[in-house]
Scaffold this active site. Sequence first.
Site, PDB file in Angstrom:
ATOM      1  N   VAL A 118       4.678 -35.405 -74.857  1.00  0.00           N
ATOM      2  CA  VAL A 118       5.170 -34.021 -74.833  1.00  0.00           C
ATOM      3  C   VAL A 118       4.705 -33.417 -73.515  1.00  0.00           C
ATOM      4  O   VAL A 118       3.520 -33.548 -73.152  1.00  0.00           O
ATOM      5  CB  VAL A 118       4.607 -33.212 -76.034  1.00  0.00           C
ATOM      6  CG1 VAL A 118       4.966 -31.736 -75.913  1.00  0.00           C
ATOM      7  CG2 VAL A 118       5.117 -33.784 -77.354  1.00  0.00           C
ATOM      8  N   ARG A 127       0.932 -28.617 -77.983  1.00  0.00           N
ATOM      9  CA  ARG A 127       0.332 -27.842 -79.081  1.00  0.00           C
ATOM     10  C   ARG A 127       1.249 -26.728 -79.592  1.00  0.00           C
ATOM     11  O   ARG A 127       0.810 -25.644 -79.922  1.00  0.00           O
ATOM     12  CB  ARG A 127      -1.035 -27.238 -78.660  1.00  0.00           C
ATOM     13  CG  ARG A 127      -2.017 -28.235 -78.111  1.00  0.00           C
ATOM     14  CD  ARG A 127      -2.326 -29.389 -79.053  1.00  0.00           C
ATOM     15  NE  ARG A 127      -3.305 -30.274 -78.442  1.00  0.00           N
ATOM     16  CZ  ARG A 127      -2.976 -31.374 -77.743  1.00  0.00           C
ATOM     17  NH1 ARG A 127      -1.703 -31.723 -77.592  1.00  0.00           N
ATOM     18  NH2 ARG A 127      -3.909 -32.125 -77.222  1.00  0.00           N
ATOM     19  N   ARG A 128       2.538 -27.042 -79.620  1.00  0.00           N
ATOM     20  CA  ARG A 128       3.480 -26.097 -80.250  1.00  0.00           C
ATOM     21  C   ARG A 128       4.230 -26.799 -81.366  1.00  0.00           C
ATOM     22  O   ARG A 128       5.278 -26.353 -81.795  1.00  0.00           O
ATOM     23  CB  ARG A 128       4.448 -25.552 -79.195  1.00  0.00           C
ATOM     24  CG  ARG A 128       3.768 -24.528 -78.280  1.00  0.00           C
ATOM     25  CD  ARG A 128       4.489 -24.322 -76.979  1.00  0.00           C
ATOM     26  NE  ARG A 128       5.891 -23.968 -77.144  1.00  0.00           N
ATOM     27  CZ  ARG A 128       6.734 -23.789 -76.129  1.00  0.00           C
ATOM     28  NH1 ARG A 128       6.294 -23.904 -74.880  1.00  0.00           N
ATOM     29  NH2 ARG A 128       7.986 -23.478 -76.350  1.00  0.00           N
ATOM     30  N   GLY A 129       3.682 -27.942 -81.792  1.00  0.00           N
ATOM     31  CA  GLY A 129       4.290 -28.625 -82.935  1.00  0.00           C
ATOM     32  C   GLY A 129       5.413 -29.586 -82.568  1.00  0.00           C
ATOM     33  O   GLY A 129       6.135 -30.055 -83.446  1.00  0.00           O
ATOM     34  N   VAL A 130       5.565 -29.925 -81.277  1.00  0.00           N
ATOM     35  CA  VAL A 130       6.659 -30.812 -80.878  1.00  0.00           C
ATOM     36  C   VAL A 130       6.430 -32.222 -81.427  1.00  0.00           C
ATOM     37  O   VAL A 130       7.318 -32.820 -82.042  1.00  0.00           O
ATOM     38  CB  VAL A 130       6.807 -30.847 -79.337  1.00  0.00           C
ATOM     39  CG1 VAL A 130       7.877 -31.863 -78.934  1.00  0.00           C
ATOM     40  CG2 VAL A 130       7.164 -29.471 -78.802  1.00  0.00           C
ATOM     41  N   LEU A 131       5.221 -32.749 -81.247  1.00  0.00           N
ATOM     42  CA  LEU A 131       4.956 -34.102 -81.759  1.00  0.00           C
ATOM     43  C   LEU A 131       5.122 -34.132 -83.274  1.00  0.00           C
ATOM     44  O   LEU A 131       5.746 -35.032 -83.833  1.00  0.00           O
ATOM     45  CB  LEU A 131       3.540 -34.575 -81.377  1.00  0.00           C
ATOM     46  CG  LEU A 131       3.171 -35.938 -81.966  1.00  0.00           C
ATOM     47  CD1 LEU A 131       4.060 -37.042 -81.397  1.00  0.00           C
ATOM     48  CD2 LEU A 131       1.712 -36.283 -81.729  1.00  0.00           C
ATOM     49  N   GLU A 169      -5.426 -41.800 -77.906  1.00  0.00           N
ATOM     50  CA  GLU A 169      -6.623 -41.070 -78.339  1.00  0.00           C
ATOM     51  C   GLU A 169      -6.764 -41.226 -79.853  1.00  0.00           C
ATOM     52  O   GLU A 169      -5.773 -41.130 -80.581  1.00  0.00           O
ATOM     53  CB  GLU A 169      -6.503 -39.586 -77.997  1.00  0.00           C
ATOM     54  CG  GLU A 169      -6.555 -39.319 -76.509  1.00  0.00           C
ATOM     55  CD  GLU A 169      -6.529 -37.829 -76.224  1.00  0.00           C
ATOM     56  OE1 GLU A 169      -7.440 -37.112 -76.674  1.00  0.00           O
ATOM     57  OE2 GLU A 169      -5.576 -37.396 -75.559  1.00  0.00           O
ATOM     58  N   TYR A 182      -3.425 -39.409 -84.535  1.00  0.00           N
ATOM     59  CA  TYR A 182      -2.484 -39.905 -85.544  1.00  0.00           C
ATOM     60  C   TYR A 182      -2.969 -39.896 -86.995  1.00  0.00           C
ATOM     61  O   TYR A 182      -2.165 -40.067 -87.900  1.00  0.00           O
ATOM     62  CB  TYR A 182      -2.000 -41.301 -85.151  1.00  0.00           C
ATOM     63  CG  TYR A 182      -1.225 -41.261 -83.846  1.00  0.00           C
ATOM     64  CD1 TYR A 182       0.070 -40.759 -83.813  1.00  0.00           C
ATOM     65  CD2 TYR A 182      -1.799 -41.675 -82.649  1.00  0.00           C
ATOM     66  CE1 TYR A 182       0.782 -40.678 -82.625  1.00  0.00           C
ATOM     67  CE2 TYR A 182      -1.096 -41.598 -81.448  1.00  0.00           C
ATOM     68  CZ  TYR A 182       0.199 -41.096 -81.448  1.00  0.00           C
ATOM     69  OH  TYR A 182       0.883 -41.005 -80.280  1.00  0.00           O
ATOM     70  N   PHE A 241       2.459 -51.966 -77.151  1.00  0.00           N
ATOM     71  CA  PHE A 241       3.902 -51.698 -77.070  1.00  0.00           C
ATOM     72  C   PHE A 241       4.159 -50.202 -76.984  1.00  0.00           C
ATOM     73  O   PHE A 241       3.277 -49.421 -77.229  1.00  0.00           O
ATOM     74  CB  PHE A 241       4.639 -52.319 -78.278  1.00  0.00           C
ATOM     75  CG  PHE A 241       4.024 -51.987 -79.616  1.00  0.00           C
ATOM     76  CD1 PHE A 241       4.285 -50.776 -80.255  1.00  0.00           C
ATOM     77  CD2 PHE A 241       3.167 -52.902 -80.254  1.00  0.00           C
ATOM     78  CE1 PHE A 241       3.720 -50.490 -81.495  1.00  0.00           C
ATOM     79  CE2 PHE A 241       2.611 -52.620 -81.494  1.00  0.00           C
ATOM     80  CZ  PHE A 241       2.873 -51.412 -82.114  1.00  0.00           C
TER      81      PHE A 241
END
Length: 405
Positions: A84, A90-94, A119, A123, A405
């Site tokens: 992103v 940190r706006r919720g895209v992921l 990192e 996840y 990958f």
Amino acid sequence: MDFDIRPCTSSEEVKQAIAPIGYYFGRSTPNPDQAERLTRFLSAERVYAAWENGRAVGGLGAFPFELTTPGGRVPAAGVTVAGVLPTHRRRGVLRAMMRALLDACCERGEPVAYLWATEDTIYGRFGFGLASFTAEIDLPRDRSAFYAPFAACGRVRLISPTTAEAFLAPIYEGVAAQTPGMFARSSEWWQIRTLADPEWRRGTSGDLQCAVLENEGRPTAYALYRMNSAFERGLQIGSVAVIEAIGESPEATRAIWRYLLDIDWMARVKAWLLPVDHPLLLLLAEPRRLGFSLRDGVWVRLLDIKTAMSARSYQARGFVVVDVRDEFCPWNAGCWRVGSDGVERTEEAPGLRCDVSTLGSVYLGGFTWTQLARALRVHELRPGAAAHADAIFAVTSAPWCPEIF
Ligand SMILES: CC(C)(COP(=O)(O)OP(=O)(O)OC[C@H]1O[C@@H](n2cnc3c(N)ncnc32)[C@H](O)[C@@H]1OP(=O)(O)O)[C@@H](O)C(=O)NCCC(=O)NCCS
């Protein structure tokens, strides 16, 4: 949300979707060759992007893999190119892309997702659990003697990577089918990823080299590696960088590593992405010289507990009842009876309670229930339940994924 999450519709859009992760590698636009290679494996509908005014500000994709489990294989989404742009972090895209991607994987019948994380903290919130450790070594070649001498068997041939697939693929496939964490490679994957040697992949190293060990004319082991030749005041300080060395048997594995450890001019032998139970640890006379160090390996997310858990085998008879929490994929939540006679929802009292990420951690055999209970990632509701589950989930080798990958 002022962005629109949808799958790509063309390879041109996929190239846009990988631009955000490319940004963190220092590129304003994706490397055209690298992008072209990626689009060969990532069909447009398998890549999600966050679009803002026609521009991708985030991207997330999934390779279609056949992942080896303990005793089986399962269709798995190999999650990749997560990125992103820093302007939109940190706006919720992921989170939004992960929602869309994992839902699509479920619909396509992929009960497992797995990935390499840059990192550790990203996840877990999406239900991925650390599923393996991986090791790296940095061995001074003059301390690389084996604990016992052995008579060299077979002969090693150098071959061009461009013609290597026919020799390497059967050896890899034999090992991959038995090793949890490895995935089947298509011929395209061999040609476009494993054996390709574009300039941008080399860094400061030499060309991709391929050595094949043959016994009675039959390939039994191989090594892919690069030579980094260097001298300081006339002394050799270079290293061999081992990319992948695989043998079909313990003898063949020992012989191909001996070949790598004996290459003249090289002061050190370095390798990454080794399994934690690599035989070199016990082959060397001085294992501490390996500089064997660990880092996190792959992360696994069970998307469909019944199908995923049914795609692996269990050692002991009997079963364990696990009460699973799963916030991101709530359809998995509840009590599951898991054992060699099947995987079913149950009303029986659970012996263990955990988050779905913990199931990801035990799935390939990288961690035991007892280890996870000690780290308070599993709550033992009945004394002895973790040890009992360990007997059922026992594996014979550590999970290994030899490539990022
Ligand atoms: C990591 C990255 C993809 C996160 O994207 P993002 O759009 O900022 O993430 P979101 O806003 O959707 O965050 C979702 C959650 O993850 C958390 N999170 C995201 N990135 C995190 C990080 N690097 N470390 C810790 N937490 C993180 C957020 O705080 C948020 O938590 P919440 O749900 O509890 O509120 C983005 O920062 C990035 O591209 N980083 C550089 C490249 C990279 O590391 N990619 C991952 C490759 S494996």
